[in-house]
Design a protein around this motif. Structure first.
Motif, PDB file in Angstrom:
ATOM      1  N   MET A   1       0.844  -1.198   0.000  1.00 54.56           N
ATOM      2  CA  MET A   1       0.000   0.000   0.000  1.00 54.56           C
ATOM      3  C   MET A   1       0.876   1.244   0.000  1.00 54.56           C
ATOM      4  SD  MET A   1      -2.651   1.388   2.892  1.00 54.56           S
ATOM      5  CE  MET A   1      -1.266   2.048   3.828  1.00 54.56           C
ATOM      6  N   THR A   2       0.484   2.270  -0.756  1.00 50.96           N
ATOM      7  CA  THR A   2       1.209   3.533  -0.813  1.00 50.96           C
ATOM      8  C   THR A   2       1.110   4.268   0.515  1.00 50.96           C
ATOM      9  OG1 THR A   2       0.647   3.679  -3.152  1.00 50.96           O
ATOM     10  CG2 THR A   2       1.498   5.664  -2.102  1.00 50.96           C
ATOM     11  N   ASP A 446      -6.077   5.008   1.071  1.00 51.33           N
ATOM     12  CA  ASP A 446      -5.239   3.811   0.984  1.00 51.33           C
ATOM     13  C   ASP A 446      -4.502   3.715  -0.342  1.00 51.33           C
ATOM     14  OD1 ASP A 446      -5.411   2.597   3.491  1.00 51.33           O
ATOM     15  OD2 ASP A 446      -7.320   1.638   3.027  1.00 51.33           O
ATOM     16  N   GLY A 447      -4.013   4.851  -0.835  1.00 49.86           N
ATOM     17  CA  GLY A 447      -3.214   4.819  -2.051  1.00 49.86           C
ATOM     18  C   GLY A 447      -3.706   5.789  -3.097  1.00 49.86           C
ATOM     19  N   ARG A 449      -4.790   5.036  -6.218  1.00 49.74           N
ATOM     20  CA  ARG A 449      -5.782   4.532  -7.175  1.00 49.74           C
ATOM     21  C   ARG A 449      -7.134   4.466  -6.471  1.00 49.74           C
ATOM     22  NH1 ARG A 449      -5.118  -0.484  -8.678  1.00 49.74           N
ATOM     23  NH2 ARG A 449      -6.215  -0.243 -10.675  1.00 49.74           N
ATOM     24  N   ASN A 450      -7.943   5.481  -6.705  1.00 46.93           N
ATOM     25  CA  ASN A 450      -9.258   5.589  -6.086  1.00 46.93           C
ATOM     26  C   ASN A 450     -10.347   5.645  -7.159  1.00 46.93           C
ATOM     27  OD1 ASN A 450      -8.351   7.811  -3.276  1.00 46.93           O
ATOM     28  ND2 ASN A 450      -7.973   5.635  -3.599  1.00 46.93           N
ATOM     29  N   SER A 501     -10.796   2.656  -2.377  1.00 43.61           N
ATOM     30  CA  SER A 501      -9.447   2.286  -2.786  1.00 43.61           C
ATOM     31  C   SER A 501      -9.492   1.110  -3.758  1.00 43.61           C
ATOM     32  CB  SER A 501      -8.617   1.896  -1.563  1.00 43.61           C
ATOM     33  OG  SER A 501      -7.368   1.357  -1.960  1.00 43.61           O
ATOM     34  N   GLU A 502      -8.647   1.175  -4.771  1.00 46.24           N
ATOM     35  CA  GLU A 502      -8.474   0.056  -5.689  1.00 46.24           C
ATOM     36  C   GLU A 502      -7.287  -0.805  -5.265  1.00 46.24           C
ATOM     37  OE1 GLU A 502     -10.399  -0.723  -8.240  1.00 46.24           O
ATOM     38  OE2 GLU A 502     -11.712   1.039  -8.158  1.00 46.24           O
ATOM     39  N   GLU A 503      -6.676  -0.454  -4.131  1.00 43.90           N
ATOM     40  CA  GLU A 503      -5.462  -1.157  -3.696  1.00 43.90           C
ATOM     41  C   GLU A 503      -5.654  -1.958  -2.419  1.00 43.90           C
ATOM     42  OE1 GLU A 503      -2.159   1.532  -3.407  1.00 43.90           O
ATOM     43  OE2 GLU A 503      -2.660   2.587  -5.265  1.00 43.90           O
ATOM     44  N   ARG A 504      -6.737  -1.704  -1.679  1.00 42.46           N
ATOM     45  CA  ARG A 504      -6.860  -2.360  -0.381  1.00 42.46           C
ATOM     46  C   ARG A 504      -8.315  -2.724  -0.104  1.00 42.46           C
ATOM     47  NH1 ARG A 504      -3.390  -0.826   4.906  1.00 42.46           N
ATOM     48  NH2 ARG A 504      -4.506  -2.035   6.476  1.00 42.46           N
ATOM     49  N   ALA A 581     -10.378   4.324 -10.939  1.00 43.04           N
ATOM     50  CA  ALA A 581      -9.104   3.702 -10.565  1.00 43.04           C
ATOM     51  C   ALA A 581      -7.943   4.654 -10.881  1.00 43.04           C
ATOM     52  CB  ALA A 581      -8.921   2.352 -11.251  1.00 43.04           C
TER      53      ALA A 581
END
Length: 652
Positions: A1-2, A446-447, A449-450, A501-504, A581
């Protein structure tokens, strides 16, 4: 995660005095500063966040807007003070780019020039106003210029009577006369006497004890103390830590408070929520279309730079409790650093009940009190005063509130039934108007990419899936492109916007998210074909969503003053870029529609507007379960009878 890189606080800290001085030195060396040059704006030219998150450490840069008040030539410049490099200098074309914001010299110049004009003197004499020393000339941004005014830097001006130095001049408008002044050449271009209206006579000197009468009696002191000091810490870069929250507090001459790197602790991990948050623009469009007032639409951000008008706050008046103050360093019109002492107030305050339940089955009774961290400043632009308040709660809630107060803009009241204003005192009008703000929220849930979903309440018709007709549910609509993401609030449907979030994913396997709750007040009420609708197009939607771009900073464009319109959000979103994203920026329009009341005169009690952000599936459960009980106030032997505490309890 960023995550937020460790070098961000240094890269994003508020512009320092030595950088402001170094910026001026470079511009002077390069021949861009003369005796007639005024610095309209000086601010941190933030580095592209993509470079920062990739580990880059670019030199800090300063952006300036300059105007030579002898020639009107204006420049947009970028300087690296540490290296002494002039990165860029672009001369502005007034009829294409718009003009740099108003500088202080224009305020005093206008009155000097108008007081000598024979046409204005004649208009005043016709009204029996011959003592020029009592006539205040109020310079106002000119809006869209007429063809005969093109290429000029114009102020349109009203006149008010101030009987004594202590008198509130807003009580005595000389309505019906508008003066057009070229502030570069010092010419009065025109004086138009539209209508001869009586000058209201009643005073409004609320600030004088002898005028407002004796103080109300019976109010006992409220004392707020924190014997052990505040629960937050703040470092030299403005990084503020409190109850699991972490954010960086900054200040800008145009936007005022700027918050970076907003994150919240989750089991020892600081998770990012917002990269950058600010109020990027505000406009006050007036609703009186009469010939002398049609142009009254003031951009307190882009035309006047409200951050530069921040108040120095006073303990016990502006902020109460255990207060930490921060100074703000801005540039004066000479380009030199200027300190606004105690411009930012940081404190904690009680916020009522956080959560509570008395259970009939297991006999438990638990209550927790909420508190919130408050980061605020107050500013005064002309007649109005505004407080900007960011709140952070123990349950993860982020709230923003504007507190509007000060003096309503006044006019003569032509007579009963006048639809464009309220009579607030005998013969004194206050025109209808709006206060419309744009929050720029560079999201980072959470990064980078939303995505954004529009969430609504849905009433389900009686049928096979809902035989009793009592079922209702929610709909989720993905906003995939910029044009689709231009949205209006709808409180009848409970419409909100969920950033995920697209990451978490959370422990239930769903994307983590944060939801924006709009107030859903009226948008711009001016006609869609009006000049102000073109200049303040951001006010026509409650939500805009754009992919991050480092040069897209202000929703009505960089140079709002004297601009014809179409800049900013309508220009950027015309290409309908994808926003799913992606690294997203939310632009949220909110505000007040003010039909003044008699009770708003002579000084207006605070009226409030704002918005709320809350975690939505971001945590695995209520994040405030670890808040300890307030044992000193919620002791188990405290009982009440018929709503009254026992006498001995009053001392606990």
């Amino acid at each position: 995660m960023t995550r937020f890189p460790d070098h961000l606080p240094e890269a994003l800290r508020t512009l320092q005095a030595d950088e402001i001085a170094g910026n001026r030195a470079v511009l002077e060396r390069e021949g861009l500063v003369t005796d007639d040059t005024h610095f309209s704006y000086v601010g941190l030219d933030e580095a592209d966040k993509r470079e920062l998150f990739a580990g880059g450490r670019p030199p800090r840069r300063v952006r300036s807007f300059l105007i030579d008040m002898a020639t009107g030539r204006s420049h947009d410049t970028v300087v690296e003070p540490a290296t002494g490099v002039l990165v860029s200098a672009r001369e502005l074309e007034l009829d294409v780019d718009g003009a740099v914001p108003v500088v202080l010299r224009e305020f005093s110049l206008v009155e000097e020039v108008v007081h000598r004009d024979e046409r204005w003197l004649a208009a005043m004499a016709k009204r029996g106003l011959t003592d020029v020393s009592k006539l205040r000339v109020n310079p106002l941004s000119a809006g869209v210029l007429a063809d005969t005014e093109r290429g000029r830097r114009i102020q349109r001006c009203f006149t008010f009577v101030q009987h004594t130095p202590e008198d509130l001049g807003w009580a005595h408008p000389v309505d019906g006369v508008t003066v057009m002044v070229d502030v570069v050449t010092g010419e009065v271009l025109d004086v138009v006497d539209y209508a001869e209206l009586p000058v209201p006579a009643e005073e409004g000197n609320y600030h004088l004890p002898e005028w407002r009468g004796p103080d109300r009696e019976g109010l006992k002191p409220i004392e707020i103390t924190q014997p052990e000091g505040p629960s937050f810490t703040i470092d030299e870069h403005g990084v503020l830590s409190w109850a699991g929250w972490q954010l960086q507090v900054g200040f800008d001459q145009r936007e005022g408070l700027v918050l970076h790197n907003i994150g919240i602790d989750d089991d020892g991990e600081t998770r990012p929520v917002i990269y950058r948050a600010s109020i990027a623009e505000m406009v006050v469009p007036y609703g009186d279309p009469s010939p002398q007032r049609w142009f009254q639409n003031f951009f307190d951000g882009g035309e006047y730079l409200f951050g530069g008008f921040a108040n120095s706050l006073e303990l016990g008046c502006d902020c109460v409790g255990d207060i930490t103050y921060l100074d703000a360093v801005v540039a004066g019109n000479d380009g030199a650093p200027h300190v606004i002492h105690q411009a930012i107030c940081i404190h904690e305050e009680d916020a009522g009940i956080l959560w509570k339940h008395s259970d009939n089955w297991n006999g438990s009774s638990e209550t927790r009190r909420n508190r919130r961290l408050v980061v605020s400043f107050f500013m005064t632009v002309g007649n109005y005063d505004y407080g900007f308040y960011w709140y952070f709660g123990l349950d993860g809630t982020i709230e923003f509130e504007i507190k509007a107060t000060g003096i309503v803009f006044t006019s003569s009241y032509p007579g009963e039934g006048y639809p464009w204003a309220t009579e607030v005192a005998p013969g004194l009008g206050a025109p209808n108007h709006q206060h419309l703000f744009s929050a720029r929220l560079d999201m980072m849930v959470d990064g980078h990419r939303n995505s954004v979903d529009e969430v609504e309440a849905v009433a389900v018709p009686r049928g096979a899936d809902n035989p009793s007709g009592t079922g209702f549910t929610q709909s989720f609509t993905r906003l995939s492109s910029e044009l689709q993401a231009q949205r209006e609030a709808d409180n009848r449907r409970g419409r909100v916007w969920l950033v995920t979030s697209e990451e978490r994913r959370n422990r239930l396997g769903r994307p983590t998210g944060w939801v924006l709750f709009p107030e859903g007040g009226p948008l711009l009420l001016a006609d869609a074909d009006s000049d102000i609708a073109a200049r303040a197009a951001y006010t026509t939607k409650h939500l805009w969503v754009t992919p991050y771009a480092p040069d897209e900073r202000y929703p009505a464009g960089d140079f709002v003053n004297l601009h014809r319109g179409g800049a900013g959000l309508p220009e950027w979103t015309a290409g309908d870029r994808p926003v799913e994203a992606s690294d997203l920026v939310l632009w949220h329009t909110f505000g007040l529609t003010h039909f003044p009341r008699v009770e708003d005169w002579p000084i207006m009690p605070v009226d409030s507007t704002g918005f709320v952000l809350k975690p939505h599936g971001f945590f695995g459960r209520n994040p405030s379960l670890d808040i300890p009980a307030a044992a000193d106030h919620c002791a188990p032997d405290h009982h009440a009878s018929a709503g009254h505490a026992h006498p001995h309890d009053a001392h606990h």
